[in-house]
Write a protein that holds these residues in place. Structure first.
Motif, PDB file in Angstrom:
ATOM      1  N   VAL A 145     -18.493  33.632  88.895  1.00 52.77           N
ATOM      2  CA  VAL A 145     -18.385  32.355  89.584  1.00 52.77           C
ATOM      3  C   VAL A 145     -19.611  31.516  89.261  1.00 52.77           C
ATOM      4  N   VAL A 146     -19.399  30.388  88.606  1.00 53.00           N
ATOM      5  CA  VAL A 146     -20.477  29.456  88.277  1.00 53.00           C
ATOM      6  C   VAL A 146     -20.598  28.486  89.442  1.00 53.00           C
ATOM      7  N   ASP A 147     -21.613  28.693  90.257  1.00 50.62           N
ATOM      8  CA  ASP A 147     -21.789  27.955  91.501  1.00 50.62           C
ATOM      9  C   ASP A 147     -22.603  26.692  91.241  1.00 50.62           C
ATOM     10  N   LEU A 148     -21.981  25.534  91.418  1.00 50.10           N
ATOM     11  CA  LEU A 148     -22.652  24.253  91.189  1.00 50.10           C
ATOM     12  C   LEU A 148     -23.089  23.591  92.491  1.00 50.10           C
ATOM     13  N   GLU A 149     -22.771  24.213  93.636  1.00 54.16           N
ATOM     14  CA  GLU A 149     -23.095  23.603  94.919  1.00 54.16           C
ATOM     15  C   GLU A 149     -23.876  24.538  95.841  1.00 54.16           C
ATOM     16  N   SER A 150     -24.320  25.679  95.304  1.00 54.17           N
ATOM     17  CA  SER A 150     -25.134  26.646  96.060  1.00 54.17           C
ATOM     18  C   SER A 150     -24.451  27.158  97.326  1.00 54.17           C
ATOM     19  N   TRP A 151     -23.146  27.479  97.186  1.00 49.92           N
ATOM     20  CA  TRP A 151     -22.422  28.066  98.312  1.00 49.92           C
ATOM     21  C   TRP A 151     -22.492  29.590  98.305  1.00 49.92           C
ATOM     22  N   THR A 152     -22.752  30.196  97.158  1.00 48.49           N
ATOM     23  CA  THR A 152     -22.570  31.647  97.029  1.00 48.49           C
ATOM     24  C   THR A 152     -23.774  32.470  97.471  1.00 48.49           C
ATOM     25  N   SER A 153     -24.830  31.821  97.943  1.00 50.29           N
ATOM     26  CA  SER A 153     -26.030  32.566  98.335  1.00 50.29           C
ATOM     27  C   SER A 153     -25.774  33.491  99.518  1.00 50.29           C
ATOM     28  N   TYR A 154     -24.660  33.290 100.209  1.00 48.94           N
ATOM     29  CA  TYR A 154     -24.328  34.133 101.357  1.00 48.94           C
ATOM     30  C   TYR A 154     -23.534  35.374 100.973  1.00 48.94           C
ATOM     31  N   TYR A 155     -23.209  35.529  99.687  1.00 44.53           N
ATOM     32  CA  TYR A 155     -22.316  36.604  99.277  1.00 44.53           C
ATOM     33  C   TYR A 155     -22.940  37.486  98.196  1.00 44.53           C
ATOM     34  N   GLU A 156     -22.631  38.777  98.251  1.00 46.10           N
ATOM     35  CA  GLU A 156     -23.106  39.726  97.248  1.00 46.10           C
ATOM     36  C   GLU A 156     -21.996  39.983  96.240  1.00 46.10           C
ATOM     37  N   MET A 185     -20.515  38.665  91.998  1.00 45.69           N
ATOM     38  CA  MET A 185     -20.938  38.282  90.653  1.00 45.69           C
ATOM     39  C   MET A 185     -20.886  36.755  90.527  1.00 45.69           C
ATOM     40  N   LYS A 186     -22.076  36.134  90.555  1.00 42.59           N
ATOM     41  CA  LYS A 186     -22.117  34.682  90.523  1.00 42.59           C
ATOM     42  C   LYS A 186     -23.426  34.228  89.898  1.00 42.59           C
ATOM     43  N   PHE A 187     -23.435  32.953  89.492  1.00 44.11           N
ATOM     44  CA  PHE A 187     -24.650  32.331  88.959  1.00 44.11           C
ATOM     45  C   PHE A 187     -24.800  30.975  89.618  1.00 44.11           C
ATOM     46  N   ASP A 188     -25.906  30.783  90.330  1.00 42.50           N
ATOM     47  CA  ASP A 188     -26.173  29.548  91.051  1.00 42.50           C
ATOM     48  C   ASP A 188     -26.939  28.595  90.128  1.00 42.50           C
ATOM     49  N   VAL A 189     -26.233  27.618  89.573  1.00 41.29           N
ATOM     50  CA  VAL A 189     -26.834  26.689  88.612  1.00 41.29           C
ATOM     51  C   VAL A 189     -27.872  25.803  89.293  1.00 41.29           C
ATOM     52  N   ARG A 190     -27.576  25.344  90.490  1.00 40.45           N
ATOM     53  CA  ARG A 190     -28.517  24.469  91.196  1.00 40.45           C
ATOM     54  C   ARG A 190     -29.821  25.192  91.508  1.00 40.45           C
ATOM     55  N   GLU A 191     -29.716  26.431  91.956  1.00 34.49           N
ATOM     56  CA  GLU A 191     -30.920  27.213  92.255  1.00 34.49           C
ATOM     57  C   GLU A 191     -31.740  27.444  90.986  1.00 34.49           C
ATOM     58  N   TYR A 192     -31.062  27.750  89.877  1.00 36.97           N
ATOM     59  CA  TYR A 192     -31.749  27.957  88.599  1.00 36.97           C
ATOM     60  C   TYR A 192     -32.465  26.680  88.160  1.00 36.97           C
ATOM     61  N   ALA A 193     -31.827  25.540  88.352  1.00 34.17           N
ATOM     62  CA  ALA A 193     -32.433  24.264  87.975  1.00 34.17           C
ATOM     63  C   ALA A 193     -33.672  23.975  88.814  1.00 34.17           C
ATOM     64  N   LEU A 194     -33.596  24.252  90.106  1.00 33.19           N
ATOM     65  CA  LEU A 194     -34.739  24.017  90.992  1.00 33.19           C
ATOM     66  C   LEU A 194     -35.896  24.952  90.658  1.00 33.19           C
ATOM     67  N   GLN A 195     -35.582  26.217  90.392  1.00 35.21           N
ATOM     68  CA  GLN A 195     -36.636  27.191  90.080  1.00 35.21           C
ATOM     69  C   GLN A 195     -37.370  26.841  88.794  1.00 35.21           C
ATOM     70  N   ASN A 196     -36.643  26.303  87.825  1.00 34.28           N
ATOM     71  CA  ASN A 196     -37.238  25.993  86.522  1.00 34.28           C
ATOM     72  C   ASN A 196     -37.600  24.517  86.363  1.00 34.28           C
ATOM     73  N   LYS A 197     -37.390  23.738  87.433  1.00 30.08           N
ATOM     74  CA  LYS A 197     -37.745  22.321  87.461  1.00 30.08           C
ATOM     75  C   LYS A 197     -37.116  21.559  86.290  1.00 30.08           C
ATOM     76  N   ILE A 198     -35.805  21.746  86.153  1.00 31.58           N
ATOM     77  CA  ILE A 198     -35.055  21.069  85.099  1.00 31.58           C
ATOM     78  C   ILE A 198     -33.840  20.390  85.712  1.00 31.58           C
ATOM     79  N   TRP A 199     -33.225  19.495  84.933  1.00 34.42           N
ATOM     80  CA  TRP A 199     -32.019  18.815  85.394  1.00 34.42           C
ATOM     81  C   TRP A 199     -30.842  19.793  85.418  1.00 34.42           C
ATOM     82  N   MET A 200     -29.855  19.482  86.255  1.00 39.41           N
ATOM     83  CA  MET A 200     -28.654  20.317  86.335  1.00 39.41           C
ATOM     84  C   MET A 200     -27.967  20.427  84.983  1.00 39.41           C
ATOM     85  N   LYS A 201     -27.965  19.333  84.230  1.00 34.00           N
ATOM     86  CA  LYS A 201     -27.329  19.344  82.908  1.00 34.00           C
ATOM     87  C   LYS A 201     -27.963  20.393  82.013  1.00 34.00           C
TER      88      LYS A 201
END
Length: 260
Positions: free
Chosen positions: A42-53, A55-71
């Motif tokens: 699940v490619v999470d673009l809205e950071s909904w999956t942080s409550y679940y264990e 298989m997912k990838f939180d794109v927004r969280e990754y962008a914030l951690q690395n200080k880059i644009w969502m694109k």
């Protein structure tokens, strides 16, 4: 090379949908259902999956951690998925949650494409939406299609897009009718609908609030809902239900066994 033309009907090669769209109102467990599908990223673009264990990838969280644009975060994910597909692991399913948010990433890419084009003239705005005469529609369409074509071939079996529903209206026999439609801008909707193998509307069972029902037909209240797969054509059934506080899904009704 000589082309051999068929002289009789050929056997169907595909049974299950390879490009699947699910649209619904919010809070009907779309994400939870997607997370329960086996070997589905699940490619999470809205950071909904942080409550679940799951298989997912939180794109927004990754962008914030690395200080880059969502694109940029999204393109890095696509690159990793391509490398994974070629070298060590390919997911059976990949779910984009939500594709409505994917359009926001397309807006970032549209700005980049416009600035790289010959027509760019001292563009100082931060979005192509500011372009005059509705010119931004074309750039957004180009960007969205570019992203869409990159992701649709990544999974082994099916790419799944989750959408929000948009309530609109049409006039039929001089009467205004409320309809459900995909919440997507202009031609993007026609591009993805034309390419899809199945589009379904998901809704809570009005007679049993613990069940979610999907339907694969179009009527006067739903403008897009259909399927190329014969076992799903004009179908309606319970896809998920809450039993003893556990969400039970029935993906086996969607993805049935296929002959090798």
């Amino acid at each position: 090379m000589t082309i051999v033309l068929p002289t009789q009907a050929t056997k169907a090669k595909s049974v299950n949908p390879r490009v699947l769209f699910i649209f619904s109102q919010t809070k009907v467990w779309k994400t939870e259902m997607a997370l329960s599908l086996e070997n589905n990223l699940v490619v999470d673009l809205e950071s909904w999956t942080s409550y679940y264990e799951w298989m997912k990838f939180d794109v927004r969280e990754y962008a914030l951690q690395n200080k880059i644009w969502m694109k940029q975060a999204f393109w890095e994910l696509v690159k990793s998925l391509k490398e994974s597909k070629e070298n060590w692991h390919q997911y059976d399913y990949i779910t984009i949650d939500t594709a409505t948010a994917l359009e926001d990433i397309a807006l970032e890419l549209a700005l980049e494409l416009y600035k790289a084009s010959p027509v760019w003239k001292n563009f100082t705005w931060t979005s192509v939406i500011n372009l005059p005469n509705g010119a931004w529609y074309w750039w957004l369409r180009e960007a969205f299609e570019k992203i869409y074509l990159q992701v649709r071939s990544l999974p082994k079996k099916c790419i799944i897009f989750l959408w929000h529903v948009k309530n609109s209206s049409i006039t039929k026999n001089w009467e205004e009718i409320s309809v459900r439609d995909i919440n997507l801008t202009w031609k993007q909707k026609f591009i993805v609908c034309a390419d899809s193998d199945a589009i379904w509307f998901l809704y809570r069972n009005p007679e049993n609030n613990s069940q979610n029902i999907i339907e694969f037909w179009t009527d006067q209240s739903t403008t897009v809902s259909w399927s190329r797969s014969k076992h799903l054509s004009n179908a309606q059934f319970v896809l998920s239900e809450m039993i003893d506080w556990n969400l039970v899904t029935h993906w086996d009704k969607i993805f049935i066994p296929e002959e090798n």
